[in-house]
Design an enzyme around this catalytic site. Structure first.
Site, PDB file in Angstrom:
ATOM      1  N   GLY A   4      57.676  57.120   8.721  1.00 45.73           N
ATOM      2  CA  GLY A   4      57.124  57.019  10.077  1.00 45.73           C
ATOM      3  C   GLY A   4      56.403  58.305  10.433  1.00 45.73           C
ATOM      4  O   GLY A   4      57.020  59.250  10.923  1.00 45.73           O
ATOM      5  N   GLU A  37      52.708  63.344  -1.641  1.00 46.35           N
ATOM      6  CA  GLU A  37      51.954  62.112  -1.453  1.00 46.35           C
ATOM      7  C   GLU A  37      50.587  62.215  -2.128  1.00 46.35           C
ATOM      8  O   GLU A  37      50.187  61.323  -2.860  1.00 46.35           O
ATOM      9  CB  GLU A  37      51.762  61.808   0.042  1.00 46.35           C
ATOM     10  CG  GLU A  37      50.926  60.544   0.258  1.00 46.35           C
ATOM     11  CD  GLU A  37      50.748  60.173   1.717  1.00 46.35           C
ATOM     12  OE1 GLU A  37      50.699  61.088   2.555  1.00 46.35           O
ATOM     13  OE2 GLU A  37      50.629  58.976   1.999  1.00 46.35           O
ATOM     14  N   SER A  86      42.961  62.089   5.464  1.00 44.79           N
ATOM     15  CA  SER A  86      41.639  61.529   5.156  1.00 44.79           C
ATOM     16  C   SER A  86      40.844  62.499   4.288  1.00 44.79           C
ATOM     17  O   SER A  86      41.204  63.668   4.142  1.00 44.79           O
ATOM     18  CB  SER A  86      40.874  61.264   6.451  1.00 44.79           C
ATOM     19  OG  SER A  86      40.549  62.488   7.071  1.00 44.79           O
ATOM     20  N   GLU A 121      38.232  63.924   4.958  1.00 45.53           N
ATOM     21  CA  GLU A 121      37.795  65.066   5.764  1.00 45.53           C
ATOM     22  C   GLU A 121      38.935  66.069   5.961  1.00 45.53           C
ATOM     23  O   GLU A 121      38.708  67.282   5.946  1.00 45.53           O
ATOM     24  CB  GLU A 121      37.270  64.569   7.121  1.00 45.53           C
ATOM     25  CG  GLU A 121      35.960  63.804   7.043  1.00 45.53           C
ATOM     26  CD  GLU A 121      36.099  62.399   6.455  1.00 45.53           C
ATOM     27  OE1 GLU A 121      37.222  61.850   6.445  1.00 45.53           O
ATOM     28  OE2 GLU A 121      35.072  61.847   5.995  1.00 45.53           O
TER      29      GLU A 121
END
Lengths: 378, 411
Positions: free
Chosen positions: B140, B257, B389, B391
C-alpha cells in the site's frame, strides 16, 4: 567498467596520468595551430612506444607483451578523453592486427618487432570513396613475373602521411562490390609509384590520399590468401572498430564530464542551470546511454580476446551504439554550453569535430545497423 | 566472460550442486508441469492445479522458493552463483518457480526489506510464510493524491498503545484482493516535514477495517486494486524499521522493486513465438536478398535489437563488476528505464509488424499470439509509470548519481 585485473588497472592508471599530464587537449590545440604534416607530436608517440603500448597486442616472441584488446581499449579510452593524436590505433592496433591475423611467420618476424619499437608504422588503406565500403575496392593487383603490380588509389588512409608501409586492399578478381576476389598486400611507402597527399580535415588529424601507380611488389607482399582476403579484412576492420569504439567512449566520457561540470557551475536566473529539470533529465539520459554503450564496447573487446564466435556482431553493436551516443553527447556538449561552446578558444568544438570523424571511420551507424541486420539474418 | 564463469564454477564445486539439483528435479518435479507458465498470480489452471501445489511445497521444503534467503527464514542460503545454477538447471527441464508469483510482493520486495530492516522476531514471523509461497503480500504505497509525489501521502496511523489504527485510501495495490498481508506506508507524524513523518507498517488484510476494489485497466485486466482502511488495525510489533523512518525503508524497498523490474522481456514473462526478427519475417516477408521487406521497419527493428543487446550486456557487466554478488543500487534506475523503454518498444514494433492483425481484442479472426500482443502492449504502458515513473528515475539519476541540484519549485 569491466572487472579489471591488477595489470590492467595499472596500465589504465598509467595511461590516465600520462595523458592528463603529458598529452592533454591543450597539446592537441598546439599541434593543430602549428599544422604539422603527420598531425601528431612525434615525442608523444615515442613516449607511447617507451611505455610499451605498441606491443600490447604482440606476443612476447616478437617483442610485445600480449596483453590483449581489452587492455588496449583502456589506453585508447584515455587517449580519446584528451583527443591525444598518434598512430597508436592505426598502426599499433589495426596494422598490428593485420600482421597477427594474416601474416606469415616471415612477415611477422620481419615487421612486428619494428611496429613494437616504433621504427615502422603500418596502416590500412581500404576505402576509395566517401563512404566506408570495403567490398567496393577497385584498386587492382595483377600478377606479373614473380609478383604483382598494384594500380589505383585509396582515400582517407588513417595516419597515411606517417605510415612507413601500408596494408593495401586490392582486387585480384571479381567485380567491385563483391567480397570475392579481394587480396591484401604489404606495400612500403617508399616503393616506386607510391605517392600521397595530406587531407585537411575538421578534426585536424592525419589522413592521406594515397596513389599506387603501377607499384611492383614481390609475391612475399601478399598478406593472407589470394582472392580470399575478405574474411581477413573483415576481422582486421572489426578490431579497428572495437578500438575506435573504445576511443569514442573516452571522447564521449570527457564531453559528458565537461557538460556536467558546466551544468553545476553556470548560473542563470539566479541558480545553477543543472537545477533545471529540462537539462537534468537530458543529463540523466546521457549518463544512462553511456553505461549501456560502455557495456557494448567492453563486450566487443572481450569477445576478440576470447576469440568468441560473435565478434562481428558485437563489434558492429559497439561501433553503432557508441556512434549514436557520441553523436548525441557531442551535440549536447555544444548546446548546453551555449555561446561559449561555439568559440574556438573553448575545447568543446574539438570534441564535436572529432566525434563526426570517429563516427564515419570504418563504418558509420547506418553501415553497422545494416551489417547487424544481415548477421542476424533479416 | 565464459572463461571466468567456468573457473568460478570449478572453484566452488558448482558441478556437484548441479548434479544434486538434477537428481532432485528428477524425483520431485511433476513432468506434467514441464513448460507450464504459472498464471500472473502464481497458480495454474484446473488440470495442473494439484501438481503446481505439490511442486510449490517441494520447492519450499528445500528453501528453493527464495533460494538466496538464509535457511533460518525459509530460504536455502545460496550465493549468487548457486542461485543461477539452480535457475539454469530448472530451466533445462522446463521447471518454473511459482513462489515469487504466489507471494505477490513478498519475495521480490517486502522480504528483502524485512531482511534488512526487520527485527529477528519479524524475520521469523513473516519470511517463512513468504518463502513457502503460502502467504501473499501486497504493497500500500500510492494514494489518489500521492503518485510520483509519494511522500505527500495522507493515510493516517494513530498510536493506540499496543497497536495503530489506520485510516485512509491506497491505490494501485497489486493483488490486494487476494493478499493476506499488506506493507503500507502511513503517516505517523503530521507536524514535521512530509518525508519525516512516515512509517512502514505491516498489517493483515483479513480484518473488518480493510476493503478492496479491483480497478479495470485499458488492457481489460484488473491486476490493481483500490484499498480502503477504515479503522484498520496494525500491531506495534509490525512496525518495520523505526517509527517515522519509513521513508528510508521505502527508498530501499523501491530499489528492490526497480531491481526486480530491470529485465527487458515481455511483461508477464510469457513464452514468445520466436525472436522478434523471425516474427517480422513471417508477417512482412523478405526481398530477394533475404532482407525484411520494409526498410524503414528493418532499421528501427535493428535499433531496438541493439538496445536490447546493450541492456543485456549491461546487466551482465553489473553482475561481473559486483563479483557475483550484485548489489541493489544506483544502477537500478538506469536499468529500470532501459528495460521499460525496450519492453515498450518491442510491443509497439510487434503491433506494427502484425499490421491489421495487430489490434484485435477477441475472437477467432486473431490467433492467441496476436491477442496477447495487444493486451501486453496496453498493460506495458504501466511499466514506465509504476515503481517510480521514468521521469522520477531521471530525477534520481540526475540528483543521486550525477550530483545535480534538486529542482526547486521557485522560478
Amino acid at each position: 567498467m569491466a572487472a579489471l585485473n591488477e595489470e590492467q588497472t595499472l596500465i589504465r592508471d598509467q595511461a590516465k596520468s600520462w595523458v592528463t599530464e603529458q598529452a592533454p587537449v591543450r597539446q592537441f590545440r598546439e599541434m593543430r595551430d602549428t599544422q604539422i604534416e603527420q598531425a601528431y607530436a612525434p615525442e608523444a608517440f615515442a613516449a607511447m612506444v617507451d611505455m610499451g603500448w605498441t606491443g600490447i597486442l604482440v606476443p612476447e616472441a616478437y617483442g610485445g607483451s600480449d596483453l590483449g584488446y581489452l587492455t588496449f581499449g583502456l589506453i585508447l579510452e584515455e587517449l580519446g578523453r584528451q583527443l591525444t593524436a598518434s598512430p597508436l590505433l592505426a598502426s599499433g592496433l589495426v596494422g598490428t592486427s593485420a600482421l597477427l591475423l594474416g601474416g606469415s611467420e616471415e612477415q611477422k618476424q620481419a615487421w612486428l618487432p619494428k611496429l613494437v619499437d616504433g621504427s615502422a608504422i603500418l596502416t590500412l588503406a581500404v576505402d576509395e570513396g566517401p563512404r566506408h565500403a570495403p567490398t567496393k575496392a577497385a584498386l587492382t593487383a595483377v600478377k606479373s613475373g614473380g609478383g604483382f603490380v598494384l594500380d589505383g588509389s585509396k582515400t582517407m588512409v588513417l595516419e597515411g602521411m606517417a605510415a612507413t608501409f601500408f596494408v593495401v586492399v586490392a582486387r585480384t578478381g571479381g567485380e567491385a562490390g563483391s567480397d570475392d576476389g579481394l587480396s591484401l598486400f604489404l606495400v612500403p611507402a617508399e616503393a616506386k609509384g607510391v605517392s600521397r597527399s595530406t587531407r585537411s580535415t575538421a578534426d585536424s588529424r592525419g589522413y592521406a590520399d594515397v596513389t599506387f601507380a603501377k607499384v611492383e611488389v614481390g609475391s612475399d607482399a601478399l598478406l593472407g590468401k589470394l582472392d580470399a582476403g575478405y574474411p581477413l579484412l573483415d576481422a582486421i576492420l572489426d578490431r579497428g572498430r572495437a578500438g575506435l569504439a573504445a576511443e569514442m567512449l573516452g571522447t564521449a566520457s570527457q564531453a559528458f564530464d565537461m557538460t556536467l561540470e558546466y551544468l553545476k557551475t553556470r548560473k542563470q536566473f539566479g541558480r545553477v542551470i543543472g537545477s533545471f529539470q529540462a537539462l537534468g533529465h537530458r543529463a540523466a539520459d546521457m549518463y544512462s546511454g553511456m553505461e549501456l554503450a560502455r557495456s557494448c564496447v567492453e563486450a566487443a573487446l572481450q569477445a576478440i580476446d576470447s576469440d568468441a564466435d560473435n565478434v562481428a556482431e558485437l563489434c558492429s553493436l559497439a561501433k553503432c551504439k557508441m556512434g549514436d551516443h557520441l553523436h548525441l553527447v557531442s551535440n549536447e556538449l555544444i548546446q548546453m554550453h551555449g555561446g561559449i561552446g561555439m568559440t574556438d578558444e573553448y575545447d568543446a568544438g574539438f570534441y564535436l569535430k572529432r566525434a563526426r570523424a570517429l563516427e564515419a571511420i570504418y563504418g558509420n551507424q547506418a553501415f553497422h545497423r545494416e551489417r547487424y541486420a544481415r548477421i542476424l539474418g533479416y | 566472460m565464459t572463461a571466468s564463469a567456468t573457473k568460478t564454477e570449478q572453484g566452488s564445486g558448482l558441478e556437484g550442486f548441479r548434479a544434486e539439483v538434477r537428481a532432485w528435479l528428477d524425483a520431485h518435479f511433476p513432468p506434467a508441469l514441464e513448460g507450464v507458465v504459472p498464471m500472473m498470480e502464481g497458480g495454474a489452471d484446473g488440470k495442473h492445479a494439484a501438481d503446481m501445489t505439490a511442486w510449490r511445497d517441494h520447492l519450499a521444503e528445500r528453501g528453493w522458493g527464495a533460494p538466496h534467503w538464509p535457511k533460518a527464514y525459509g530460504g536455502a542460503g545460496l550465493d549468487h552463483a548457486h542461485v543461477r545454477a539452480l535457475a539454469q538447471e530448472m530451466g533445462r527441464v522446463g521447471a518454473i518457480n511459482p513462489i515469487p508469483l504466489l507471494a505477490g510482493m513478498g519475495v521480490t520486495m517486502v522480504g528483502p526489506t524485512i531482511l534488512e530492516y526487520g527485527s529477528e522476531e519479524q524475520k521469523k514471523r513473516h519470511l517463512p510464510g513468504i518463502a513457502s509461497g503460502k502467504v501473499r503480500w501486497c504493497l500500500g504505497l500510492s494514494e489518489p493524491n500521492a503518485g510520483s509525489d509519494l511522500a505527500s501521502l495522507g493515510t493516517l496511523a494513530e498510536d493506540r498503545g499496543d497497536h495503530f489504527v489506520v485510516n485512509g485510501q491506497k491505490i494501485w495495490t497489486s493483488g490486494a484482493d487476494i493478499s493476506q498481508w499488506c506493507g503500507a506506508l502511513v503517516r505517523t507524524d503530521k507536524t514535521v516535514a512530509k518525508h519525516k513523518g512516515i512509517s512502514f507498517l505491516m498489517l493483515p488484510m483479513d480484518q473488518p477495517g480493510v476493503r478492496t476494489r479491483p480497478i479495470k485497466l485499458i488492457s481489460g485486466a484488473s491486476p490493481f486494486c483500490e484499498t480502503f482502511f477504515d479503522d484498520a488495525r496494525a500491531e506495534k510489533d509490525d512496525l518495520l524499521g523505526e517509527l517515522n523512518d519509513g521513508w528510508n525503508v521505502i527508498k530501499r524497498l523501491l530499489q528492490h522493486e526497480r531491481a526486480s523490474q530491470t529485465s527487458a522481456g515481455s511483461p508477464g514473462g510469457r513464452k514468445k513465438a520466436g525472436a522478434l526478427q523471425d516474427v517480422a519475417k513471417r508477417y512482412v516477408g523478405v526481398d530477394g536478398a533475404g532482407r525484411l521487406d520494409d526498410p524503414d521497419l528493418r532499421s528501427r527493428l535493428t535499433r531496438h535489437l541493439m538496445d536490447a543487446a546493450a541492456h543485456k550486456l549491461t546487466a551482465e557487466r553489473i553482475a561481473a563488476e559486483a563479483k557475483g554478488n550484485p548489489q541493489v543500487g544506483a544502477a537500478a534506475s538506469i536499468m529500470k528505464n532501459s528495460a521499460t523503454g525496450i519492453t515498450q518498444a518491442r510491443s509497439e514494433l510487434l503491433l506494427e509488424i502484425m499490421g491489421q492483425q495487430g489490434f484485435g481484442w477477441e475472437g477467432d479472426a486473431y490467433d492467441s499470439e496476436e491477442l496477447s500482443t495487444v493486451r501486453e502492449w496496453l498493460w506495458g504502458k504501466a511499466i514506465s509509470i509504476y515503481g517510480g515513473s521514468a521521469e522520477v528515475q531521471r530525477n534520481i539519476i540526475s540528483k543521486n548519481i550525477l550530483g545535480l541540484p534538486e529542482t526547486t519549485q521557485k522560478g
